[in-house]
Design an enzyme around this catalytic site. Structure first.
Site, PDB file in Angstrom:
ATOM      1  N   ASN A  42       0.823  -1.208   0.000  1.00 26.90           N
ATOM      2  CA  ASN A  42       0.000   0.000   0.000  1.00 26.90           C
ATOM      3  C   ASN A  42       0.860   1.261   0.000  1.00 26.90           C
ATOM      4  OD1 ASN A  42      -2.476  -1.312  -0.021  1.00 26.90           O
ATOM      5  ND2 ASN A  42      -2.627  -1.378   2.203  1.00 26.90           N
ATOM      6  N   ARG A  79      -2.625   3.739   8.228  1.00 26.87           N
ATOM      7  CA  ARG A  79      -1.243   3.804   8.710  1.00 26.87           C
ATOM      8  C   ARG A  79      -0.249   3.591   7.570  1.00 26.87           C
ATOM      9  NH1 ARG A  79      -0.668  -0.518  13.404  1.00 26.87           N
ATOM     10  NH2 ARG A  79       1.570  -0.190  13.143  1.00 26.87           N
ATOM     11  N   ASP A  80      -0.642   2.813   6.559  1.00 28.26           N
ATOM     12  CA  ASP A  80       0.215   2.639   5.380  1.00 28.26           C
ATOM     13  C   ASP A  80       0.345   3.969   4.636  1.00 28.26           C
ATOM     14  OD1 ASP A  80      -0.146   0.008   6.201  1.00 28.26           O
ATOM     15  OD2 ASP A  80      -1.683  -0.369   4.684  1.00 28.26           O
ATOM     16  N   ALA A  81      -0.786   4.697   4.539  1.00 30.69           N
ATOM     17  CA  ALA A  81      -0.787   5.995   3.865  1.00 30.69           C
ATOM     18  C   ALA A  81       0.089   6.993   4.625  1.00 30.69           C
ATOM     19  CB  ALA A  81      -2.210   6.526   3.749  1.00 30.69           C
ATOM     20  N   GLY A 116       3.647   6.326   3.567  1.00 34.27           N
ATOM     21  CA  GLY A 116       3.880   6.821   2.212  1.00 34.27           C
ATOM     22  C   GLY A 116       3.981   8.327   2.174  1.00 34.27           C
TER      23      GLY A 116
END
Length: 306
Positions: free
Chosen positions: A41, A250-252, A255
């Site tokens: 992601n 949390r992945d965003a 990133g």
């Protein structure tokens, strides 16, 4: 180059239902299928921000082909280790404001497949960043994350970790550029109940003392805390909106942070973008566009706690 390593990627089936009756026939209103996995992601968010990235990890079977094809159509470079077994399928069941996740363990990974990934990562060098995230599939390797971190350090590459709590404490001591636990992870890491903001700040700073350069501790609907290498502490709340999906927030954040940090070297601005990216993700059913993230950046309010 930024490499993202997803050891246990998945095909995520999102099903939207009115209700669930156990032991009865249930009908789905709508459904969608997307590739899943924490670091994967991150690659997708970085791609939206026009940051080149290579997605690697393990891919096998129909699911593996689906994951690779999707990423390549999005313009993301892929270089997965091909495995004998097929990747997992996870179910994300959404009923109104309630999300229920059913995750598979994932495929058995052989010793040769472990070594092949470690060998692949030996190409990274100074100036590269390796982002490691997500669960570990069944394998004999006691701590594959420790081996990957050793390769990064030997080659003078930066590394970022958002990995299961049982691996976090040792990984933090190796000096990650960013570590991304939540409050539950902190409790597991330090065997301490986080009852107050004071507790969260104390143990968030301990992560910096142990070796991390930056740390974001996510607190769900209560926003997040940000800790810098010089021990400054900041807090930001998520931007309010119609919440549709919190699974990849949390992945965003990772990133948004890494993509901005690679361009600017400014940790506070990187944190601002990470909060905007997480908030934008919560408002869509999959992952947000760069435009939706950029629209929210001016709305992020960061408070300095110390």
């Amino acid at each position: 180059m930024i490499y993202t390593v997803t050891l246990n990627p998945s095909v995520d089936l999102f099903v939207y239902m009115e209700n669930l009756m156990y032991g009865r026939n249930n009908r789905i209103k709508t459904e969608k299928t997307v590739p899943g996995g924490k670091a994967l992601n991150v690659s997708r968010i970085l791609s939206q921000l026009r940051i080149p990235t290579v997605a690697t990890g393990y891919a096998g079977g129909f699911q593996g082909e689906f994951i690779k094809d999707w990423l390549q159509k999005d313009g993301i470079m892929t270089d997965f280790v091909q495995i004998k077994n097929e990747n997992r399928t996870n179910i994300k069941m959404i009923m109104g404001d309630t999300e229920t996740t059913i995750n598979s363990r994932g495929p058995q990974i052989s010793e040769n497949e472990v070594n092949e990934l470690i060998y692949y990562l030996s190409r990274v060098g100074e100036g590269d960043t390796v982002i490691m995230g997500g669960s570990v599939p069944p394998l004999k390797e006691k701590d594959i994350y420790a081996r990957m971190i050793s390769v990064c350090k030997a080659n003078k590459a930066n590394f970022v970790i958002d990995i299961p709590a049982e691996y976090l404490l040792n990984a933090v001591k190796q000096g990650p550029l960013l570590v991304k636990p939540n409050d539950d992870d902190l409790e597991i890491m330090f065997d301490k109940k986080m009852s107050t903001t004071k507790d969260l700040v104390k143990y968030g700073l301990k992560i910096i003392d142990l070796g991390a350069k930056n740390s974001i501790v996510s607190l769900g609907e209560n926003g997040s805390l940000f800790f810098t290498e010089d021990k400054k502490v900041y807090r930001a709340y998520s931007i309010k909106g119609d919440v549709k999906n919190t699974i990849a927030c949390r992945d965003a954040m990772i990133g948004g942070f890494v993509g901005t940090y690679m361009r600017t070297g400014d940790p506070l601005e990187s944190y601002r973008v990470s909060v905007a990216a997480a908030s934008a993700t919560a408002m869509v059913e999959d992952l947000p566009t760069a435009e939706s993230i950029n629209d929210l950046i001016p709305k992020v309010n960061i408070e300095k706690l110390q």
